[in-house]
Scaffold this active site. Structure first.
Site, PDB file in Angstrom:
ATOM      1  N   HIS A  92     -10.919  -3.266   3.079  1.00 59.56           N
ATOM      2  CA  HIS A  92     -10.785  -2.871   4.485  1.00 59.56           C
ATOM      3  C   HIS A  92     -11.654  -1.675   4.844  1.00 59.56           C
ATOM      4  O   HIS A  92     -11.860  -1.393   6.023  1.00 59.56           O
ATOM      5  CB  HIS A  92      -9.327  -2.547   4.796  1.00 59.56           C
ATOM      6  CG  HIS A  92      -8.820  -1.379   4.009  1.00 59.56           C
ATOM      7  ND1 HIS A  92      -8.537  -1.462   2.664  1.00 59.56           N
ATOM      8  CD2 HIS A  92      -8.565  -0.095   4.363  1.00 59.56           C
ATOM      9  CE1 HIS A  92      -8.130  -0.285   2.230  1.00 59.56           C
ATOM     10  NE2 HIS A  92      -8.134   0.565   3.241  1.00 59.56           N
ATOM     11  N   ASP A  93     -12.161  -0.965   3.837  1.00 51.44           N
ATOM     12  CA  ASP A  93     -13.009   0.211   4.065  1.00 51.44           C
ATOM     13  C   ASP A  93     -14.485  -0.057   3.810  1.00 51.44           C
ATOM     14  O   ASP A  93     -15.311   0.853   3.954  1.00 51.44           O
ATOM     15  CB  ASP A  93     -12.579   1.363   3.135  1.00 51.44           C
ATOM     16  CG  ASP A  93     -11.337   2.079   3.622  1.00 51.44           C
ATOM     17  OD1 ASP A  93     -11.049   2.016   4.834  1.00 51.44           O
ATOM     18  OD2 ASP A  93     -10.657   2.704   2.790  1.00 51.44           O
TER      19      ASP A  93
ATOM     20  N   GLU B 269      -6.419   3.940  -6.026  1.00 51.47           N
ATOM     21  CA  GLU B 269      -7.726   4.202  -5.418  1.00 51.47           C
ATOM     22  C   GLU B 269      -8.140   5.609  -5.821  1.00 51.47           C
ATOM     23  O   GLU B 269      -7.435   6.575  -5.531  1.00 51.47           O
ATOM     24  CB  GLU B 269      -7.638   4.081  -3.895  1.00 51.47           C
ATOM     25  CG  GLU B 269      -8.986   4.290  -3.221  1.00 51.47           C
ATOM     26  CD  GLU B 269      -8.865   4.494  -1.720  1.00 51.47           C
ATOM     27  OE1 GLU B 269      -9.793   4.100  -1.005  1.00 51.47           O
ATOM     28  OE2 GLU B 269      -7.840   5.063  -1.265  1.00 51.47           O
TER      29      GLU B 269
ATOM     30  N   ASP C 205      -3.147   4.723  -2.404  1.00 51.81           N
ATOM     31  CA  ASP C 205      -4.268   5.255  -1.641  1.00 51.81           C
ATOM     32  C   ASP C 205      -4.679   6.632  -2.174  1.00 51.81           C
ATOM     33  O   ASP C 205      -3.826   7.500  -2.381  1.00 51.81           O
ATOM     34  CB  ASP C 205      -3.841   5.355  -0.169  1.00 51.81           C
ATOM     35  CG  ASP C 205      -4.977   5.681   0.764  1.00 51.81           C
ATOM     36  OD1 ASP C 205      -5.886   4.842   0.884  1.00 51.81           O
ATOM     37  OD2 ASP C 205      -4.948   6.768   1.365  1.00 51.81           O
TER      38      ASP C 205
ATOM     39  N   ASP D   3       0.857  -1.186   0.000  1.00 52.77           N
ATOM     40  CA  ASP D   3       0.000   0.000   0.000  1.00 52.77           C
ATOM     41  C   ASP D   3       0.889   1.231   0.000  1.00 52.77           C
ATOM     42  O   ASP D   3       1.826   1.335   0.795  1.00 52.77           O
ATOM     43  CB  ASP D   3      -0.893   0.002   1.242  1.00 52.77           C
ATOM     44  CG  ASP D   3      -2.314   0.451   0.929  1.00 52.77           C
ATOM     45  OD1 ASP D   3      -2.457   1.510   0.301  1.00 52.77           O
ATOM     46  OD2 ASP D   3      -3.252  -0.268   1.304  1.00 52.77           O
TER      47      ASP D   3
END
Length: 558
Positions: free
Chosen positions: A332-333, A257, A200, A99
């Site tokens: 995860h979100d 993302e 991210d 990440d």
């Protein structure tokens, strides 16, 4: 797309390290725990592992607030552990994607600590500082975690921007020195042996010129200016620079993302001839159950299937031949897929989880499996807000219940049970022993109470389990080129209960049929001679009758 790249046939498995496997009994998952479980991922058949952040962090946002990009958070392990993980993964034929969080850092990062010292400090311009306007914040932008996106610093009498927590100040990508620091850090990680980056909120790195007020912000709305500030004027210049200086030099996988993107935006970020990223995560299908009352994601709405089909079909059609899709239901979100889009009751959990898996995995793109999805893990129902850890959940409860009193405590808990990020973050359920085999200590977040019946150990002993269904889906992607290259065509878009589509190749087609309801449906699709049922979630084929949450995929020879 001239020839198929390795990452177009790959399936990615996301690990949330804090919740995957604890090796030392402190209740927190760690890198040695990941190493211990790598053979499990090899058995599943995935090709790539994506790790959520493992860097040094004060954990205001569970690792997405990084204080040192080249150090490992001690509770996760050491850089030596990471090197061993990479070695073992590579020996098993698994690639590892890190990440990359470079829209912002932690306020405890060395750069920000220096930046705060004075307006003339060499690091001041690494972040976005602005003077007050009429004694207030520079504009009306809201943080994605609630409240203003600006924090006042009394020492230097200016505000700094944070589109997320106030402990996550946004970096100033307009500063070329800052960009070079990031590229150097990325190259360092690639030199360690990592095989790619998930980036991210990467489309937020260039802010709107002049930073105008967000017209969508209205008093009382629980919202964010994240989308308004996305896709800024220099974002493609910066990503092309990153690609030229770092990414293009390695045969790696990259995904960005990108909240608030359209399909046209995605072609710019991930177009085959753009030299930026290989694919993006878009959020349209994951925001269909957002509140209709101005509460953002906080609701317990059920998704309308026609709306879901329209969005997924748009992305399949508009990117075909131009850019590459990422395929995902949860991360995860996001809440657990079987609880959100399926039916997590004891009666239908297994069938609906398989149905959702097949519906997604036969589309064009690279599938992403979130840890526990492959065994049908569900949302968790915690009784008290005090049991939750997620900063987004806690801030929303405080804002909507305690401060503004827009929602009753009971309503908000129902919304949290449906939408909280902690639904995805409960520990991985390995077996039916204490704490689901995740830890011998006290887990950092409660284990879902259904672990005694939903766990990896039990799924191994059942050849009809969700795990083995996923394993077959992954294997089919390697065996059938049409899954990678075929053109997508949705069937009966307005059908409220059944999602059917074709993948069309030169000499064959795939027909994918999924019943999203718990009621039998009768449908007939006639496109040629069906040669085989290649996968289904019932033991037999009832022809035109679709049973509750039934999915089946046919191969049709032309």
């Amino acid at each position: 797309m001239t020839q198929t790249k390795w990452w177009q046939k790959a399936v990615v498995y996301q690990i949330y390290p804090r919740s995957f496997q604890d090796s030392n009994g402190d209740g927190i998952g760690d890198i040695p725990g990941i190493i211990q479980r790598l053979p499990y991922l090899k058995k599943l058949g995935v090709q790539v592992i994506w790790l959520s952040p493992i860097y040094q962090s004060p954990n205001d946002d569970n690792g997405y607030d990084i204080s040192d990009y080249q150090k490992i958070l001690p509770e996760f392990g050491t850089i030596a552990d990471v090197r061993e993980m990479l070695l073992v993964a590579h020996e098993l034929g698994l690639k590892v994607m890190m990440d990359l969080v470079v829209n912002h850092t932690s306020d405890e990062h060395y750069w920000f600590q220096k930046s705060c010292q004075s307006k003339t400090n060499a690091y001041r311009d690494y972040y976005i500082w602005r003077d007050p306007v009429n004694g207030h914040a520079p504009n009306n932008w809201l943080s994605d975690f609630g409240g203003s996106a600006w924090e006042y610093d009394a020492k230097t009498a200016q505000y700094y921007l944070h589109l997320f927590s106030k402990k996550q100040p946004d970096l100033n990508w307009d500063n070329p020195k800052l960009r070079q620091e990031i590229y150097t850090m990325m190259q360092w990680w690639l030199n360690q042996g990592v095989d790619g980056f998930r980036m991210d909120v990467i489309n937020l790195i260039s802010k709107r010129s002049g930073m105008p007020n967000d017209p969508e912000v209205a008093d009382g709305n629980h919202g964010s200016s994240m989308v308004f500030s996305a896709n800024g004027p220099n974002v493609h210049q910066y990503l092309q620079e990153m690609n030229q200086q770092v990414l293009s030099k390695h045969n790696i996988i990259t995904v960005g993302e990108t909240p608030g993107v359209t399909t046209n935006d995605a072609v710019k970020y991930a177009g085959f001839d753009r030299h930026e990223l290989q694919m993006v995560f878009q959020f349209e299908h994951t925001e269909l159950d957002s509140s209709h009352e101005g509460l953002g994601k906080w609701s317990n709405e059920r998704v309308n299937l026609v709306d879901l089909k329209r969005i997924l079909s748009k992305w399949q059609t508009n990117l075909y031949g131009q850019a590459w899709n990422s395929l995902y239901w949860n991360n995860h979100d996001r809440p657990r897929v079987v609880s959100r889009f399926g039916n997590d009751s004891e009666v239908y959990r297994v069938q609906s989880a398989k149905m959702l898996a097949a519906t997604l995995h036969f589309m064009q793109g690279t599938p992403y499996i979130y840890q526990g999805e492959e065994i049908g893990m569900t949302n968790i129902t915690l009784s008290s807000i005090d049991q939750y850890q997620d900063i987004d959940t806690l801030n929303a409860y405080d804002d909507l219940v305690s401060q503004k009193k827009r929602v009753t405590p009971e309503q908000m808990m129902a919304y949290i049970h449906h939408s909280s990020r902690d639904n995805a973050r409960t520990p991985m359920q390995w077996d039916n022993t204490k704490n689901a085999g995740f830890t011998t200590g006290s887990p950092w977040l409660p284990v879902n109470s259904n672990y005694q019946t939903i766990n990896v150990s039990d799924t191994f002993s059942d050849r009809e389990s969700i795990f083995y269904f996923y394993k077959k889906l992954i294997a089919l992607r390697q065996q059938l080129p049409i899954i990678t290259t075929g053109r997508y065509e949705v069937l009966d878009l307005e059908d409220e209960f059944v999602y059917a589509y074709r993948r069309i190749g030169k000499n064959s087609q795939l027909l994918v049929i999924s019943n999203f309801s718990d009621q039998p449906q009768i449908r007939h699709y006639n496109f040629g001679t069906i040669t085989s049922l290649i996968i289904g979630n019932y033991k037999d084929d009832a022809g035109d009758i679709l049973r509750a949450y039934e999915t089946k995929v046919y191969l049709i020879e032309m």
